[in-house]
Design a protein around this motif. Structure first.
Motif, PDB file in Angstrom:
ATOM      1  N   GLU A  80      40.785  31.372  46.824  1.00 38.04           N
ATOM      2  CA  GLU A  80      40.561  31.227  45.383  1.00 38.04           C
ATOM      3  C   GLU A  80      40.958  29.841  44.909  1.00 38.04           C
ATOM      4  N   MET A  81      42.092  29.350  45.403  1.00 35.36           N
ATOM      5  CA  MET A  81      42.558  28.025  45.015  1.00 35.36           C
ATOM      6  C   MET A  81      41.556  26.951  45.438  1.00 35.36           C
ATOM      7  N   GLY A 137      41.156  35.330  49.541  1.00 34.43           N
ATOM      8  CA  GLY A 137      42.591  35.464  49.317  1.00 34.43           C
ATOM      9  C   GLY A 137      43.058  34.417  48.314  1.00 34.43           C
ATOM     10  N   ASP A 138      44.360  34.267  48.221  1.00 31.79           N
ATOM     11  CA  ASP A 138      44.930  33.314  47.274  1.00 31.79           C
ATOM     12  C   ASP A 138      44.519  31.879  47.592  1.00 31.79           C
ATOM     13  N   TYR A 180      34.026  31.931  41.871  1.00 32.85           N
ATOM     14  CA  TYR A 180      35.455  32.177  41.642  1.00 32.85           C
ATOM     15  C   TYR A 180      35.651  33.348  40.680  1.00 32.85           C
TER      16      TYR A 180
END
Length: 61
Positions: A33-34, A29-30, A13
């Motif tokens: 990452e989450m 992407g977002d 991460y």
């Protein structure tokens, strides 16, 4: 084992965030990452709960 896995996932991460900040070429992407951060958190919680259970068994409680 779970603590090491948590550390490895968190390094992934962090590397992605660093790549995005420094080179503007993040791999994930977002949502990715989450999910990676969520996996690191879950692995960390499992490791802590496992250590707590081991300590409880050694104390005889």
């Amino acid at each position: 084992m779970f603590l090491a896995a948590s550390a490895i996932v968190f390094v992934i991460y962090f590397a992605n965030v660093a790549l995005g900040a420094l080179a503007n070429s993040a791999v994930l992407g977002d949502v990715g990452e989450m999910l990676v951060l969520f996996a690191a958190s879950i692995l960390f919680v499992v490791a802590i709960l496992q250590k707590e259970a081991d300590r409880k068994n050694k104390d005889g409680s």
